[in-house]
Design a protein around this motif. Structure first.
Motif, mmCIF file in Angstrom:
data_model
loop_
_atom_site.group_PDB
_atom_site.id
_atom_site.type_symbol
_atom_site.label_atom_id
_atom_site.label_comp_id
_atom_site.label_asym_id
_atom_site.label_seq_id
_atom_site.Cartn_x
_atom_site.Cartn_y
_atom_site.Cartn_z
ATOM 1 N N ASN A 77 0.822 -1.129 -0.031
ATOM 2 C CA ASN A 77 -0.098 -0.053 0.059
ATOM 3 C C ASN A 77 0.754 1.150 0.059
ATOM 4 O OD1 ASN A 77 0.884 0.167 2.687
ATOM 5 N ND2 ASN A 77 -1.068 0.111 3.509
ATOM 6 N N ALA A 78 0.247 2.394 0.149
ATOM 7 C CA ALA A 78 0.948 3.447 -0.035
ATOM 8 C C ALA A 78 2.079 3.831 0.973
ATOM 9 C CB ALA A 78 0.089 4.798 -0.106
ATOM 10 N N GLU A 79 1.521 3.450 2.219
ATOM 11 C CA GLU A 79 2.633 3.531 3.501
ATOM 12 C C GLU A 79 3.716 2.696 3.423
ATOM 13 O OE1 GLU A 79 2.543 2.601 8.183
ATOM 14 O OE2 GLU A 79 0.801 2.390 7.039
ATOM 15 N N MET A 80 3.467 1.500 2.803
ATOM 16 C CA MET A 80 4.532 0.537 2.729
ATOM 17 C C MET A 80 5.628 1.167 1.414
ATOM 18 S SD MET A 80 5.678 -1.883 4.226
ATOM 19 C CE MET A 80 7.539 -2.041 4.043
ATOM 20 N N ALA A 81 5.049 1.433 0.238
ATOM 21 C CA ALA A 81 5.619 1.907 -0.635
ATOM 22 C C ALA A 81 6.774 3.138 -0.363
ATOM 23 C CB ALA A 81 4.718 2.709 -1.806
ATOM 24 N N ALA A 82 6.363 4.024 0.583
ATOM 25 C CA ALA A 82 7.120 5.066 1.334
ATOM 26 C C ALA A 82 8.359 4.409 1.846
ATOM 27 C CB ALA A 82 6.514 5.910 2.160
ATOM 28 N N ARG A 83 8.105 3.272 2.770
ATOM 29 C CA ARG A 83 8.998 2.713 3.569
ATOM 30 C C ARG A 83 10.144 2.057 2.706
ATOM 31 N NH1 ARG A 83 6.413 -0.572 8.664
ATOM 32 N NH2 ARG A 83 5.070 1.244 9.423
ATOM 33 N N GLN A 84 9.532 1.692 1.576
ATOM 34 C CA GLN A 84 10.402 0.911 0.509
ATOM 35 C C GLN A 84 11.078 1.821 -0.262
ATOM 36 O OE1 GLN A 84 10.365 -3.003 -0.314
ATOM 37 N NE2 GLN A 84 12.379 -2.138 -0.809
ATOM 38 N N GLN A 85 10.779 3.045 -0.410
ATOM 39 C CA GLN A 85 11.343 3.971 -1.047
ATOM 40 C C GLN A 85 12.659 4.322 -0.385
ATOM 41 O OE1 GLN A 85 9.170 7.864 -1.409
ATOM 42 N NE2 GLN A 85 11.091 9.060 -1.972
ATOM 43 N N LEU A 86 12.619 4.577 0.880
ATOM 44 C CA LEU A 86 13.483 4.990 1.787
ATOM 45 C C LEU A 86 14.806 3.960 1.889
ATOM 46 C CD1 LEU A 86 11.847 6.454 5.021
ATOM 47 C CD2 LEU A 86 12.975 7.604 3.207
ATOM 48 N N VAL A 87 14.417 2.617 1.673
ATOM 49 C CA VAL A 87 15.450 1.474 1.653
ATOM 50 C C VAL A 87 16.123 1.444 0.408
ATOM 51 C CG1 VAL A 87 15.809 -0.924 1.694
ATOM 52 C CG2 VAL A 87 14.139 0.272 3.441
ATOM 53 N N PHE A 88 15.196 1.665 -0.491
ATOM 54 C CA PHE A 88 16.159 1.868 -2.005
ATOM 55 C C PHE A 88 16.900 2.833 -2.007
ATOM 56 C CE2 PHE A 88 12.296 -0.282 -4.038
ATOM 57 C CZ PHE A 88 12.891 -1.719 -4.084
ATOM 58 N N GLU A 89 16.575 4.153 -1.560
ATOM 59 C CA GLU A 89 17.436 5.310 -1.389
ATOM 60 C C GLU A 89 18.927 5.102 -0.773
ATOM 61 O OE1 GLU A 89 14.759 8.494 -0.314
ATOM 62 O OE2 GLU A 89 14.174 8.864 -2.074
ATOM 63 N N GLN A 90 18.723 4.575 0.353
ATOM 64 C CA GLN A 90 19.713 4.296 1.306
ATOM 65 C C GLN A 90 20.748 3.243 0.663
ATOM 66 O OE1 GLN A 90 18.582 2.809 5.187
ATOM 67 N NE2 GLN A 90 20.781 2.774 5.820
ATOM 68 N N ASN B 65 12.086 5.915 -7.127
ATOM 69 C CA ASN B 65 11.308 7.050 -7.853
ATOM 70 C C ASN B 65 9.777 6.647 -8.029
ATOM 71 O OD1 ASN B 65 13.296 8.852 -7.693
ATOM 72 N ND2 ASN B 65 13.578 8.701 -9.932
ATOM 73 N N THR B 66 9.641 5.287 -8.452
ATOM 74 C CA THR B 66 8.553 4.478 -8.455
ATOM 75 C C THR B 66 7.849 4.324 -7.190
ATOM 76 O OG1 THR B 66 9.373 3.203 -10.334
ATOM 77 C CG2 THR B 66 7.401 2.635 -9.508
ATOM 78 N N CYS B 67 8.685 3.935 -5.948
ATOM 79 C CA CYS B 67 7.856 4.025 -4.820
ATOM 80 C C CYS B 67 7.248 5.295 -4.276
ATOM 81 C CB CYS B 67 8.818 3.395 -3.822
ATOM 82 S SG CYS B 67 9.368 1.538 -4.053
ATOM 83 N N ALA B 68 8.031 6.296 -4.727
ATOM 84 C CA ALA B 68 7.848 7.636 -4.079
ATOM 85 C C ALA B 68 6.402 8.155 -4.831
ATOM 86 C CB ALA B 68 8.627 8.754 -4.755
ATOM 87 N N GLN B 69 5.943 7.683 -6.198
ATOM 88 C CA GLN B 69 4.967 7.999 -6.625
ATOM 89 C C GLN B 69 3.814 7.036 -6.024
ATOM 90 O OE1 GLN B 69 5.102 7.920 -11.369
ATOM 91 N NE2 GLN B 69 7.073 7.350 -10.954
ATOM 92 N N GLY B 70 4.166 5.755 -5.949
ATOM 93 C CA GLY B 70 3.309 4.869 -5.404
ATOM 94 C C GLY B 70 2.862 5.339 -3.812
ATOM 95 N N ALA B 71 3.400 5.939 -3.162
ATOM 96 C CA ALA B 71 3.474 6.360 -1.742
ATOM 97 C C ALA B 71 2.306 7.535 -1.974
ATOM 98 C CB ALA B 71 4.685 7.016 -1.121
ATOM 99 N N LEU B 72 2.507 8.254 -3.060
ATOM 100 C CA LEU B 72 1.205 9.344 -3.250
ATOM 101 C C LEU B 72 -0.190 9.000 -3.812
ATOM 102 C CD1 LEU B 72 3.466 12.179 -4.261
ATOM 103 C CD2 LEU B 72 2.873 11.788 -2.109
ATOM 104 N N ALA B 73 -0.246 7.461 -4.136
ATOM 105 C CA ALA B 73 -1.317 6.961 -4.772
ATOM 106 C C ALA B 73 -1.985 5.559 -4.126
ATOM 107 C CB ALA B 73 -1.088 6.892 -6.300
ATOM 108 N N ASN B 74 -1.781 4.674 -4.807
ATOM 109 C CA ASN B 74 -2.280 3.343 -4.640
ATOM 110 C C ASN B 74 -1.024 2.229 -4.231
ATOM 111 O OD1 ASN B 74 -5.211 4.217 -4.984
ATOM 112 N ND2 ASN B 74 -4.806 3.623 -7.212
ATOM 113 N N GLY B 75 0.198 2.560 -4.157
ATOM 114 C CA GLY B 75 1.098 1.922 -3.554
ATOM 115 C C GLY B 75 2.026 1.127 -5.054
ATOM 116 N N VAL B 76 2.720 0.050 -4.692
ATOM 117 C CA VAL B 76 3.283 -0.459 -5.771
ATOM 118 C C VAL B 76 3.279 -1.932 -5.475
ATOM 119 C CG1 VAL B 76 5.116 1.379 -5.811
ATOM 120 C CG2 VAL B 76 5.542 -0.421 -4.412
ATOM 121 N N ILE B 77 3.903 -2.625 -6.442
ATOM 122 C CA ILE B 77 4.003 -4.043 -6.623
ATOM 123 C C ILE B 77 5.397 -4.240 -6.692
ATOM 124 C CG2 ILE B 77 3.351 -6.196 -7.810
ATOM 125 C CD1 ILE B 77 0.636 -5.044 -8.816
ATOM 126 N N VAL B 78 5.975 -5.063 -5.930
ATOM 127 C CA VAL B 78 7.571 -5.500 -5.900
ATOM 128 C C VAL B 78 7.343 -6.868 -6.266
ATOM 129 C CG1 VAL B 78 9.719 -5.621 -4.693
ATOM 130 C CG2 VAL B 78 7.919 -3.827 -4.222
#
Length: 218
Positions: free
Chosen positions: A140-153, A188-201
């Motif tokens: 979901n969007a919240e989890m996408a935001a967390r995944q974004q941080l891990v990818f960036e790190q 970047n994809t996760c950042a978009q998902g965090a503002l919408a419906n999330g992502v699929i990994v």
């Protein structure tokens, strides 16, 4: 300044300009399918085609519910793709052997399901769809935001295996051979998902040791 030195400086400036331009293009992409720019030049579509071919002709469901692939598949499937799928399949087989997953053989296509009350890795923000070769993690969007941080790190330090945040996964650059800028596009994809419906990994293997091969918006 000699002509030789001048040519070297000009060449260096051209290379730097090219790199900056290329980097800007990649990082600015708002909806890029990063699976198409993997360092090994294998797209998600290539994997999907191989998976379909194996399921149609070469997939074997063993008596205990684990999977194997007919050796004849080597004649028609790219070696790198086949190795990735076999590695992922081994991870799923381990989960089946442990009793965390089971194979439902009632349908024409074997379906891998989670054993009730057996899994300790489930999270309310992530839904898993299991396959014989790996799984799709629907975040979901919240989890996408967390995944974004891990990818960036991970992208900021190629040698770093960042500490996962919740159920977010860290790509191993050494293990997977992924380039930093590819992981940045995933961020970047996760950042978009965090503002919408999330992502699929999309991953091969098990959630405890996944190989991420694509990240897409839901």
């Amino acid at each position: 300044m000699t002509i030789s030195k001048f040519k070297k400086i000009v060449s260096l400036l051209l290379v730097v300009t090219f790199l900056i331009t290329t980097s800007s293009t990649v990082f600015a992409a708002s909806n890029i399918d990063v699976s198409s720019v993997k360092s090994i030049n294998i797209s998600k579509a290539d994997y999907d085609k191989a998976i379909n071919t194996i399921e149609t002709k070469y997939l074997i469901v063993n008596e205990d519910g684990t999977f194997s692939i007919d050796p004849a598949a080597k004649k028609v499937i790219d070696n790198q793709i086949l190795n990735d799928l076999i590695s992922g399949m081994n991870g799923i087989n381990t989960m089946i052997e442990k009793g965390d997953l089971y194979t439902d053989k009632s349908s024409s296509d074997p379906v891998v399901k989670r054993t009730k009350n057996k899994m300790s890795i489930m999270a309310a923000t992530v839904t898993y769809i299991y396959h014989w070769y790996g799984f799709d993690a629907i975040e979901n969007a919240e989890m996408a935001a967390r995944q974004q941080l891990v990818f960036e790190q991970a992208a900021n330090n190629a040698a770093l295996l960042a500490i996962p945040l919740g159920m977010a996964w860290t790509p191993s650059l050494l293990a997977s051979g992924l380039q930093i800028w590819i992981i940045s596009t995933w961020a970047n994809t996760c950042a978009q998902g965090a503002l919408a419906n999330g992502v699929i990994v999309f991953c091969f293997g098990s959630p405890s040791a996944p190989f991420i091969y694509s990240v897409q918006l839901r």
